[in-house]
Enzyme design. Structure first.
Site, mmCIF file in Angstrom:
data_model
loop_
_atom_site.group_PDB
_atom_site.id
_atom_site.type_symbol
_atom_site.label_atom_id
_atom_site.label_comp_id
_atom_site.label_asym_id
_atom_site.label_seq_id
_atom_site.Cartn_x
_atom_site.Cartn_y
_atom_site.Cartn_z
ATOM 1 N N GLU A 53 -4.254 0.154 7.827
ATOM 2 C CA GLU A 53 -3.130 0.539 8.685
ATOM 3 C C GLU A 53 -3.352 0.015 10.089
ATOM 4 O O GLU A 53 -4.476 0.024 10.600
ATOM 5 C CB GLU A 53 -2.979 2.070 8.812
ATOM 6 C CG GLU A 53 -2.329 2.743 7.644
ATOM 7 C CD GLU A 53 -2.243 4.264 7.821
ATOM 8 O OE1 GLU A 53 -2.104 4.747 8.957
ATOM 9 O OE2 GLU A 53 -2.335 4.948 6.795
ATOM 10 N N HIS A 55 -3.165 10.989 0.337
ATOM 11 C CA HIS A 55 -2.671 10.790 1.698
ATOM 12 C C HIS A 55 -2.079 12.130 2.173
ATOM 13 O O HIS A 55 -0.875 12.241 2.401
ATOM 14 C CB HIS A 55 -1.655 9.643 1.748
ATOM 15 C CG HIS A 55 -1.490 9.023 3.102
ATOM 16 N ND1 HIS A 55 -1.685 7.678 3.362
ATOM 17 C CD2 HIS A 55 -1.142 9.575 4.291
ATOM 18 C CE1 HIS A 55 -1.449 7.436 4.646
ATOM 19 N NE2 HIS A 55 -1.119 8.571 5.232
ATOM 20 N N TYR A 99 -5.459 1.951 15.421
ATOM 21 C CA TYR A 99 -4.216 2.023 16.187
ATOM 22 C C TYR A 99 -4.383 1.778 17.679
ATOM 23 O O TYR A 99 -3.588 1.094 18.295
ATOM 24 C CB TYR A 99 -3.557 3.402 16.004
ATOM 25 C CG TYR A 99 -2.842 3.552 14.683
ATOM 26 C CD1 TYR A 99 -1.503 3.206 14.543
ATOM 27 C CD2 TYR A 99 -3.510 4.022 13.566
ATOM 28 C CE1 TYR A 99 -0.845 3.324 13.327
ATOM 29 C CE2 TYR A 99 -2.858 4.159 12.341
ATOM 30 C CZ TYR A 99 -1.527 3.802 12.231
ATOM 31 O OH TYR A 99 -0.882 3.911 11.021
ATOM 32 N N GLU A 130 -8.050 8.691 5.616
ATOM 33 C CA GLU A 130 -8.387 9.367 6.869
ATOM 34 C C GLU A 130 -8.906 10.789 6.679
ATOM 35 O O GLU A 130 -8.271 11.767 7.098
ATOM 36 C CB GLU A 130 -7.185 9.372 7.817
ATOM 37 C CG GLU A 130 -6.663 7.979 8.139
ATOM 38 C CD GLU A 130 -5.585 7.981 9.217
ATOM 39 O OE1 GLU A 130 -5.053 9.048 9.524
ATOM 40 O OE2 GLU A 130 -5.299 6.901 9.758
ATOM 41 N N ASN A 163 -8.186 2.122 9.426
ATOM 42 C CA ASN A 163 -6.910 2.314 10.114
ATOM 43 C C ASN A 163 -7.197 2.273 11.599
ATOM 44 O O ASN A 163 -7.885 3.146 12.138
ATOM 45 C CB ASN A 163 -6.275 3.666 9.749
ATOM 46 C CG ASN A 163 -5.792 3.697 8.310
ATOM 47 O OD1 ASN A 163 -5.813 2.688 7.613
ATOM 48 N ND2 ASN A 163 -5.350 4.869 7.869
ATOM 49 N N ARG A 217 0.854 -1.185 0.000
ATOM 50 C CA ARG A 217 0.000 0.000 0.000
ATOM 51 C C ARG A 217 0.894 1.241 0.000
ATOM 52 O O ARG A 217 1.641 1.475 0.942
ATOM 53 C CB ARG A 217 -0.911 0.004 1.235
ATOM 54 C CG ARG A 217 -1.765 1.249 1.277
ATOM 55 C CD ARG A 217 -2.741 1.342 2.462
ATOM 56 N NE ARG A 217 -3.399 2.633 2.359
ATOM 57 C CZ ARG A 217 -3.575 3.491 3.352
ATOM 58 N NH1 ARG A 217 -3.207 3.181 4.587
ATOM 59 N NH2 ARG A 217 -4.140 4.662 3.144
HETATM 60 C C1 PNW Z 1 -2.099 7.628 10.381
HETATM 61 N N1 PNW Z 1 -5.074 9.159 15.907
HETATM 62 O O1 PNW Z 1 -2.658 8.755 10.969
HETATM 63 C C2 PNW Z 1 -1.624 8.067 9.019
HETATM 64 O O2 PNW Z 1 -2.416 7.530 7.998
HETATM 65 C C3 PNW Z 1 -0.175 7.847 8.756
HETATM 66 O O3 PNW Z 1 0.254 8.664 7.705
HETATM 67 C C4 PNW Z 1 0.622 8.062 10.011
HETATM 68 O O4 PNW Z 1 2.003 7.991 9.803
HETATM 69 C C5 PNW Z 1 0.186 7.003 11.004
HETATM 70 O O5 PNW Z 1 -1.192 7.074 11.248
HETATM 71 C C6 PNW Z 1 0.889 7.088 12.352
HETATM 72 O O6 PNW Z 1 0.555 8.261 13.014
HETATM 73 C C7 PNW Z 1 -3.243 8.767 12.214
HETATM 74 O O7 PNW Z 1 -5.185 10.286 16.417
HETATM 75 C C8 PNW Z 1 -3.493 10.002 12.752
HETATM 76 O O8 PNW Z 1 -5.455 8.164 16.528
HETATM 77 C C9 PNW Z 1 -4.116 10.134 13.966
HETATM 78 C C10 PNW Z 1 -4.469 9.010 14.669
HETATM 79 C C11 PNW Z 1 -4.222 7.765 14.155
HETATM 80 C C12 PNW Z 1 -3.591 7.652 12.921
#
Ligand code: PNW
Length: 502
Positions: free
Chosen positions: A399, A145, A333, A190, A331, A101
């Protein structure tokens, strides 16, 4: 035996006390043809910021003010993938992924965002795609992106409704040039981050500040632009190119902090404001989530905004938007704990509109990023949340990943993160019937982490930023991921799974 019994007692006691337990792992395999990928984005890796006719994007311009980036750095060189893309392909090949990706830099192929095409930029992506194909790796390509051509920002960027036309023109170029080789398109990565962090709080490029107004206006235009790009693919390219197109949303898990009804409602409200904002128009009943409509409309009225700060889709727009995604790109996290907190009515802010307060359980493992705690249970819960509210769509986890600051090769916390998050994806598939069809690790390699510069490393490969060669070296997490891919799942005797229970 007695040991095992004691372990289970702990698991049960832990669960009852509200402690989240990731174990035990489910030892099983993923469906055949499961997509295994690693992910990057153009501005975070390519460098070549002014090479061969590339136009400036909003991050090139925004970061000329070094105070907006933690270490004052820029993406001007980054991992230099514009020149070193073969190193990336070699790394991917050693992982054994089926897909890569990556994203296309809009200003590299259209320096002014619209109009004149920059052929060397197009040729770069053709070389990259050819190298991937030669390594038997399929491209999964993101159109946007976060790196808007500055020329378009100068005309209002995502706040200008014309951006739907501009984005459609850019999408047409990409489908035309690369569509014979690209079978998975992601329109926008996002939109939440673009809208709230780019035009709301302004902590990302272009750094505009309108937390309760621009946020919703740009969000609306992001949805419409996505839908236009999707419909273009659907009507003019899909019949011959036979691929899929969809959008990627960032959704983290909000757990109620306690079992009060108000906390449960607050957690659901937070999920709706974060994920439902974009998912409901596209995957749901076609408008903004009811709870969002109600909160923002009520507050807008009390604050003297007429019409509401949250735009309304026309009937025609609803039709355009609803169903405009072949899969749900997620995505995921991290997670947090939620209670209701009624905010001061005078605050005009997307955050305050939600009337919630989120916190972290101090017991959760942290990472190199303040916002990122290790909460693998939230992966499974988020997948089930999507299943239940949006009619069980195909989901690609586009992600998921973990940061540290040290960047060491022996990155055992990242191994832990991937092990338990991916295992929760497996549980969602096997136990909960969620239709996850793919997974991408963020990120293939350490790279330019936006406002955090090079201080937060998400790679499963390290990049030697101290030398001009910028060589990529696999970390323990990369080896672990490669093993999971080879086995297409979890087995007891994978080296990092085979811990005895003491
Ligand atoms: C992603 N949150 O962004 C992006 O898609 C990537 O480019 C970035 O490098 C990656 O996460 C790591 O940060 C995020 O606030 C932005 O939870 C914010 C959040 C999560 C992911």
């Amino acid at each position: 035996m007695a040991m095992k019994f004691a372990y289970w007692l702990l698991v049960i006691a832990g669960a009852a006390a509200g402690v989240y337990v990731d174990e035990p792992l489910l030892y099983d395999t993923f469906p055949p043809d499961f997509i295994w990928a690693a992910a990057t984005s153009a501005h975070q890796i390519e460098g070549g910021w002014d090479a061969d006719g590339k136009g400036l994007n909003i991050w090139d311009v925004y970061t000329t003010n070094s105070s907006v980036v933690l270490d004052g750095s820029t993406g001007q060189t980054a991992c230099n993938s514009y020149y070193f893309y073969q190193k990336d392909v070699n790394a991917l090949q050693s992982l054994g992924v089926s897909h890569y990706r990556f994203s296309i830099s809009w200003a590299r192929v259209l320096p002014n965002g619209i109009g004149e095409v920059n052929q060397p930029g197009v040729d770069y992506y053709k070389r990259l795609i050819a190298a991937l194909k030669a390594a038997n790796i399929e491209p999964m390509v993101t159109l946007y992106h976060w790196d808007l051509p500055q020329a378009l920002e100068d005309m209002g960027g995502w706040l200008n409704p014309s951006i739907a036309d501009w984005f459609e023109e850019y999408a047409r170029l990409c489908y035309t040039e690369f569509g014979n080789d690209v079978k998975i398109w992601i329109t926008i990565n996002e939109p939440w981050v673009v809208a709230y962090q780019g035009y709301g709080s302004g902590i990302n490029a272009p750094g505009k500040y309108g937390p309760g107004t621009y946020t919703y206006q740009s969000g609306h235009n992001l949805i419409l632009a996505h839908a236009r790009a999707y419909r273009l693919y659907e009507s003019e390219f899909k019949p011959t190119q036979q691929g899929k197109a969809g959008i990627t949303l960032n959704i983290n898990w909000y757990d109620p902090k306690d079992n009060q009804t108000s906390s449960q409602e607050a957690a659901e409200r937070a999920m709706q404001f974060l994920g439902g904002w974009f998912a409901n128009p596209i995957f749901g009943d076609g408008g903004y989530p009811a709870v969002m409509r109600q909160k923002v409309d009520e507050k807008s009225a009390a604050q003297g905004y007429n019409p509401s700060r949250l735009p309304v889709f026309t009937a025609e727009e609803k039709l355009l938007v609803q169903g405009s995604s072949d899969f749900f790109g997620l995505n995921y996290y991290t997670g947090s704990l939620t209670i209701e907190k009624i905010q001061d009515i005078s605050i005009v802010d997307y955050g305050a509109d939600q009337d919630i307060e989120a916190s972290y359980d101090p017991a959760w493992y942290g990472s190199g990023s303040g916002w990122l705690k290790i909460t693998p249970f939230g992966m499974r819960n988020t997948l089930k949340w999507i299943r239940d509210r949006f009619n069980n769509p195909d989901i690609i986890v586009t992600e998921n990943g973990f940061s540290d600051n040290a960047g060491n090769l022996d990155d055992l916390m990242r191994v832990y993160y991937y092990k338990h998050n991916i295992n929760n994806v497996l549980k969602a598939i096997k136990t909960d019937g969620v239709k996850v069809i793919g997974y991408a690790a963020w990120s293939l390699m350490d790279n330019y982490e936006w406002g955090s510069g090079y201080t937060q490393k998400f790679g499963i490969f390290s990049v030697d930023f101290a030398t001009a060669d910028l060589n990529r070296t696999v970390k323990a997490s990369g080896r672990y991921y490669a093993q999971l891919i080879r086995d297409n799942g979890f087995t007891v005797d994978q080296p990092c799974n085979n811990y005895p229970i003491y």
